[in-house]
Design an enzyme around this catalytic site. Structure first.
Site, PDB file in Angstrom:
ATOM      1  N   LYS A   1     -17.166  57.602  33.369  1.00  0.00           N
ATOM      2  CA  LYS A   1     -17.070  57.919  31.937  1.00  0.00           C
ATOM      3  C   LYS A   1     -15.806  58.734  31.663  1.00  0.00           C
ATOM      4  CE  LYS A   1     -21.338  56.555  30.781  1.00  0.00           C
ATOM      5  NZ  LYS A   1     -21.551  55.406  29.901  1.00  0.00           N
TER       6      LYS A   1
ATOM      7  N   ASP B   1     -15.269  53.903  31.131  1.00  0.00           N
ATOM      8  CA  ASP B   1     -16.093  53.767  29.929  1.00  0.00           C
ATOM      9  C   ASP B   1     -15.867  54.951  28.998  1.00  0.00           C
ATOM     10  OD1 ASP B   1     -17.918  53.187  28.009  1.00  0.00           O
ATOM     11  OD2 ASP B   1     -19.675  53.200  29.318  1.00  0.00           O
TER      12      ASP B   1
ATOM     13  N   GLU C   1     -13.842  50.156  28.911  1.00  0.00           N
ATOM     14  CA  GLU C   1     -15.015  49.810  28.101  1.00  0.00           C
ATOM     15  C   GLU C   1     -15.044  50.621  26.809  1.00  0.00           C
ATOM     16  OE1 GLU C   1     -18.451  49.367  30.626  1.00  0.00           O
ATOM     17  OE2 GLU C   1     -19.784  50.223  29.118  1.00  0.00           O
TER      18      GLU C   1
ATOM     19  N   ASP D   1     -18.908  47.332  24.303  1.00  0.00           N
ATOM     20  CA  ASP D   1     -20.261  47.733  24.668  1.00  0.00           C
ATOM     21  C   ASP D   1     -21.044  48.146  23.411  1.00  0.00           C
ATOM     22  OD1 ASP D   1     -22.473  48.412  26.123  1.00  0.00           O
ATOM     23  OD2 ASP D   1     -21.662  50.252  26.969  1.00  0.00           O
TER      24      ASP D   1
ATOM     25  N   LYS E   1     -26.614  44.890  27.290  1.00  0.00           N
ATOM     26  CA  LYS E   1     -27.773  45.665  27.715  1.00  0.00           C
ATOM     27  C   LYS E   1     -29.000  44.955  27.161  1.00  0.00           C
ATOM     28  CE  LYS E   1     -25.457  50.188  27.885  1.00  0.00           C
ATOM     29  NZ  LYS E   1     -24.186  49.683  28.382  1.00  0.00           N
TER      30      LYS E   1
HETATM   31  O1  LIG Z   1     -23.204  49.772  32.591  1.00  0.00           O
HETATM   32  C1  LIG Z   1     -23.365  50.447  33.615  1.00  0.00           C
HETATM   33  O2  LIG Z   1     -22.708  50.212  34.627  1.00  0.00           O
HETATM   34  C2  LIG Z   1     -24.357  51.566  33.670  1.00  0.00           C
HETATM   35  C3  LIG Z   1     -25.086  51.858  32.393  1.00  0.00           C
HETATM   36  C4  LIG Z   1     -24.324  52.661  31.393  1.00  0.00           C
HETATM   37  O3  LIG Z   1     -23.211  53.048  31.629  1.00  0.00           O
HETATM   38  C5  LIG Z   1     -25.009  53.053  30.163  1.00  0.00           C
HETATM   39  C6  LIG Z   1     -26.361  53.315  30.220  1.00  0.00           C
HETATM   40  C7  LIG Z   1     -27.073  53.733  29.107  1.00  0.00           C
HETATM   41  C8  LIG Z   1     -26.421  53.889  27.905  1.00  0.00           C
HETATM   42  C9  LIG Z   1     -25.062  53.627  27.799  1.00  0.00           C
HETATM   43  C10 LIG Z   1     -24.347  53.188  28.921  1.00  0.00           C
HETATM   44  C11 LIG Z   1     -22.920  52.789  28.714  1.00  0.00           C
HETATM   45  O4  LIG Z   1     -22.439  51.830  29.303  1.00  0.00           O
HETATM   46  O5  LIG Z   1     -22.270  53.384  27.876  1.00  0.00           O
HETATM   47 MG   LIG Z   2     -20.588  51.678  27.972  1.00  0.00          MG
END
Ligand SMILES: O=C(O)CCC(=O)c1ccccc1C(=O)O
Ligand SMILES: [Mg+2]
Length: 328
Positions: free
Chosen positions: A148, A182, A210, A235, A259
């Site tokens: 992140k 991300d 991301e 995302d 997701k």
């Molecule tokens: O996508 C992944 O590799 C892990 C999951 C993840 O990062 C995530 C999990 C829950 C909520 C938001 C996020 C995200 O991608 O921002």
């Molecule tokens: Mg994400």
């Protein structure tokens, strides 16, 4: 057909509160569903919403479950309103396992051996913790990692990234390794450009950036995609199926982080991905094993036009799952 409907809320703690540019997350709350068909067949499902990400909230989902009758029909399951996408996913996947005769075998292995982790992306701890986290996940077999950004001051994050990349290159030799960054929609346009420039200079190790900008800035993200060699993945902008359809109509042909637990109906999601040959990365929402099984089953029925590691390497961030059988 009619089904007896039962539900049990659950809570699962993060070992350390999860930091994103949206804020801090300490406890994952969700709902486990159980449908029992007239013929006695049982199907489990899971509702795992993330309000801040664009699905209904946990309380809205709970309210929906509390207002359902003890016995529901196929009609109930296929007429859940679109403002409850996590409920749509949970109920329809429970329905699928209560009605399907054949058992799917997922293309994504569920065994816990290191080799099986090469098609998973491991989520690194935030900040400096990423460096030690990388070593541990590496030994567990991960070769794709996600970190992140947009959490600490820019310069500090850039330095951590440089260290992380050096460590990865040292560990790999000539094997391939990928790093995903991300931003959770938290960068300004200038910051996004600076990050992409840095990524471009790292020689292909960065698989993608991301969601650099907020959901309202699709056009700017499409433009960024044309100006740098590092790919952009959406995302938050594609949290639910109607959002995916909307950005597809607006011309997005890049990567979709999907997701499924919050996207809506699994059968409609399958249709959308297969029809449009989406470059998809399946991603966890910190659901339990029950939601994860539904997702992996679904992912196995979606043709992978560009096979990418799935974002399900997240278990190390949560406390151990309680025995879900004991909910009943
Ligand atoms: O996508 C992944 O590799 C892990 C999951 C993840 O990062 C995530 C999990 C829950 C909520 C938001 C996020 C995200 O991608 O921002
Ligand atoms: Mg994400």
């Amino acid at each position: 057909m009619n089904y007896k409907f039962e539900f049990r809320p659950y809570q699962r703690k993060f070992k350390r509160p999860l930091q994103t540019s949206h804020g801090t997350w300490e406890i994952r709350e969700g709902i486990i569903l159980r449908l029992t068909a007239d013929n006695g067949k049982i199907g489990l499902g899971e509702i795992a919403p993330i309000g801040w990400f664009g699905s209904e909230t946990f309380l809205e989902a709970l309210d929906y479950c509390r207002n359902l009758p003890d016995v529901i029909s196929d009609r109930t399951i296929f007429s859940i309103p679109p403002n409850l996408p996590a409920c749509q996913f949970g109920l329809e996947s429970a329905w699928e396992s209560a009605t399907l005769k054949t058992q799917f075998k997922s293309a994504f292995s569920e065994d816990k051996t290191p080799a099986s982790k090469s098609n998973y992306s491991g989520l690194l701890p935030g900040g400096e913790g990423a460096l030690l986290g990388r070593q541990i996940l590496w030994m567990q077999g991960y070769r794709t990692f996600k970190w992140k950004i947009g959490v600490l001051p820019f310069q500090r994050e850039v330095r951590i990234l440089q260290e992380l990349v050096l460590a990865l290159q040292e560990a790999t030799g000539d094997q391939s390794v990928f790093l995903r960054l991300d931003a959770n929609g938290g960068l300004s346009l200038t910051e996004a450009e600076e990050w992409l420039q840095i990524c471009d200079q790292l020689g292909g190790i960065i698989e993608y950036l991301e969601q650099p900008l907020s959901v309202t800035e699709l056009e700017a993200m499409m433009e960024l995609g044309t100006r740098f060699s590092t790919a952009i993945a959406l995302d938050e902008s594609v949290a639910t199926l109607p959002q995916m359809q909307s950005v597809y109509r607006q011309g997005w042909r890049g990567i979709y982080v999907i997701k499924p637990c919050i996207a809506g109906s699994p059968s409609e999601l399958r249709q959308f991905c297969n029809l449009n040959k989406i470059d998809a990365v399946f991603s966890s929402v910190f659901e339990t094993e029950i939601g994860r099984k539904s997702v992996l089953k679904l992912a196995a029925t979606i043709q992978n036009y560009c096979p990418r590691a799935i974002g399900f390497g997240v278990d190390h961030l949560l406390e151990a799952e309680k025995d879900l059988e004991l909910l009943w």
